[in-house]
Write a protein that holds these residues in place. Sequence first.
Motif, short mmCIF file in Angstrom:
data_model
loop_
_atom_site.label_atom_id
_atom_site.label_comp_id
_atom_site.label_asym_id
_atom_site.label_seq_id
_atom_site.Cartn_x
_atom_site.Cartn_y
_atom_site.Cartn_z
N CYS A 336 18.11 -0.40 19.67
CA CYS A 336 17.49 0.80 19.11
C CYS A 336 17.61 1.97 20.08
N ASP A 354 15.21 6.10 15.69
CA ASP A 354 14.36 4.99 16.14
C ASP A 354 13.55 4.44 14.97
N ASN A 358 14.17 0.64 13.32
CA ASN A 358 13.07 -0.33 13.36
C ASN A 358 12.67 -0.78 11.96
#
Length: 422
Positions: A336, A354, A358
């Motif tokens: 990430c 990000d 996720n």
Amino acid sequence: MNRQKIIETIEEIRNLFETSNTYDVDAKDNALLYGCIEGPYPDKYLLVINGRKKVIEFDNKINKLWENDSVLYNNFTKKDFEQRLVRFIRLKIDDSSKFNIEDFENIRKINEPIIEREIFKEIKGVKISSNAPITIKGFSFYSWPNHKNFIQTKYPEAFIKNGYYFSPVPKSLVLVSTTILSANFERACELADIRFKKLENFLKYLLTEESFGNELCNEQDIGIFNYRENSLLSSIEVTKDSINSIGKVVGTYNELELTKDLLFKKEHSEKIWNLFESSNPNNLEKRLINAIEWVGKAKNEIDSEKALIQFLFAIEALVNFNEQKIVSPSVSYGMCETISILLGEDKTERLEIDKIFNQLYSIRSSIVHGNAKGFSKYDLENAKSLSEKLIAKFFNDNEIIKLGVNGIKRLIKEKKYENARR
């Protein structure tokens, strides 16, 4: 493999065998048998490998010898090589002698001439209107029978003798071909299929677009081995007093016009085709090849869960630098971080990337553990977009390519601490 290692490996294979005049039929699933003790030309004994562990060891060692020798790999099928080796093992058992390198040279001796063989396969989902075949990077695309004369002119004697192999073709179609240098026709076809499978995934990546709004339909598809035919999918409902049916058209509903320009429509197409033909790709180039193929596979996938995972496999192929290959929370965090820094121009963009990554990895974990409750087409679009942007970044940023894997790791660390100081 050096000569000593080759001989050691062959002796290890030899030691896996037992000689016998009987064979346990019930044990055949966990054993290998070579020879025949019945019929007009019986062997003196059977060569047997007993036990699943030994069978697997045998296969691994055969594969290692075959794959690491270019003469064997390009001119013999794995089965042909295996049978040749076993015949030599029988001879060595008969005279109680050991293998030497001359024996191995005899095993790999080619009895037929190595010649160029052009292998053809049908490719679906495209049409060609040009007057001449399209050629690119060792492949030729023909519209049959429109380009029939090009093939006949290239191989006049072959068509006189065996032209009937092309005669039964019942309709207009597109053929793709590649040329293989081999002494064995069957092995040439296997080697061609390896190239065709890779080509199929590259073409799906380069040319096709999918419709995430309807997971049963693709706007376009290209297939040599895997093609989603257009068909009617019906469901029949039966209740106490009635029967009803509903049908839905599934598969691919558009055909691409294949041209040279189309094959180079992406910004980095030239680099992709050059990478396809690379004879000795470095670590980073291998990662790019894997990523492109995973995106190509995802574009053909009917099951949206599998498609999302395959898009994420493409991302992992590029930025999972963990040598143990285990995707732990710390590894996914590292990926990430790498993606956010590589693709994000500023703090806002990096935080958004990000968040997207996720979310996707949370869905991936749910799918893997059987807890997925469904996700939207926008998640699929995000997975596709992220994987393709990352591939484009590696192709278009010359500095990234020069850095290599270790250089990228250093770059990410430097940028991370640079941002921390700010």
